[in-house]
Design a protein around this motif. Structure first.
Motif, short mmCIF file in Angstrom:
data_model
loop_
_atom_site.label_atom_id
_atom_site.label_comp_id
_atom_site.label_asym_id
_atom_site.label_seq_id
_atom_site.Cartn_x
_atom_site.Cartn_y
_atom_site.Cartn_z
N ALA A 12 30.19 37.41 26.85
CA ALA A 12 29.99 37.60 28.29
C ALA A 12 31.28 37.35 29.08
O ALA A 12 31.66 38.14 29.94
N LEU A 13 31.96 36.26 28.76
CA LEU A 13 33.15 35.90 29.53
C LEU A 13 34.35 36.77 29.20
O LEU A 13 35.31 36.79 29.96
N SER A 14 34.30 37.50 28.10
CA SER A 14 35.41 38.42 27.81
C SER A 14 35.36 39.63 28.74
O SER A 14 36.36 40.31 28.93
N PHE A 15 34.21 39.89 29.35
CA PHE A 15 34.07 41.01 30.29
C PHE A 15 33.96 40.55 31.73
O PHE A 15 34.41 41.24 32.64
N LEU A 16 33.33 39.43 31.95
CA LEU A 16 33.11 38.93 33.31
C LEU A 16 34.14 37.85 33.61
O LEU A 16 34.00 36.71 33.18
#
Length: 153
Positions: A12-16
């Motif tokens: 998730a945090l790699s995109f957001l």
């Protein structure tokens, strides 16, 4: 959370790349108090959401989906992807990207580590100490919401 849960958070945090505004998290605990299965919702400052779940007690499809206003992207295995597919608003496949063959998905981590060691660095550019601490702090915040504590906390 600290075993398979990190994969969903990292995905998730790699995109957001936005700040997290709110965390909702729940889990089923084992008799030891360790979380067995969990459900997490991350709400971001700019309005995006991440809906995550992981479990050490169930077999998952390991898929990751990124939904947007013009379509969505499916990653067949967030731990070790073989393909990434992009679809438009009508759910029509518009791009199918094959990922180079891997053994277990950790190849990138080893390559980054070796590169840092060769350059006499104490951290990897791909995930530096600041990012690692950010992820550890996030896992602590999620565990707090789930009521999962370690001995000594």
């Amino acid at each position: 959370m600290l075993d398979v849960g990190i994969y969903t958070l990292n995905f998730a945090l790699s995109f957001l790349k936005d700040e997290i505004k709110n965390i909702i998290a729940t889990c089923k605990k084992m008799p030891s108090g360790v979380d067995e299965s969990n459900g997490i919702i991350l709400e971001f400052q700019k309005g995006a959401f991440a809906f995550l779940n992981s479990s050490v007690a169930a077999i998952s499809d390991r898929k990751g989906v990124i939904n947007g206003t013009k379509g969505y992207i499916c990653v067949d295995n967030i731990n070790n992807p073989n393909s990434i597919k992009a679809y438009d608003k009508e759910r029509k496949l518009i791009k199918d990207c094959l990922v180079p063959s891997q053994i277990n998905g950790f190849e990138y981590e080893f390559e980054a580590c070796f590169k840092a060691l060769e350059l006499n660095k104490i951290e990897c550019d791909e995930m530096n100490h600041e990012e690692i601490l950010k992820m550890m702090n996030l896992m602590d915040r999620v565990r707090e919401k789930m009521g999962v504590k370690f001995i000594g906390e």
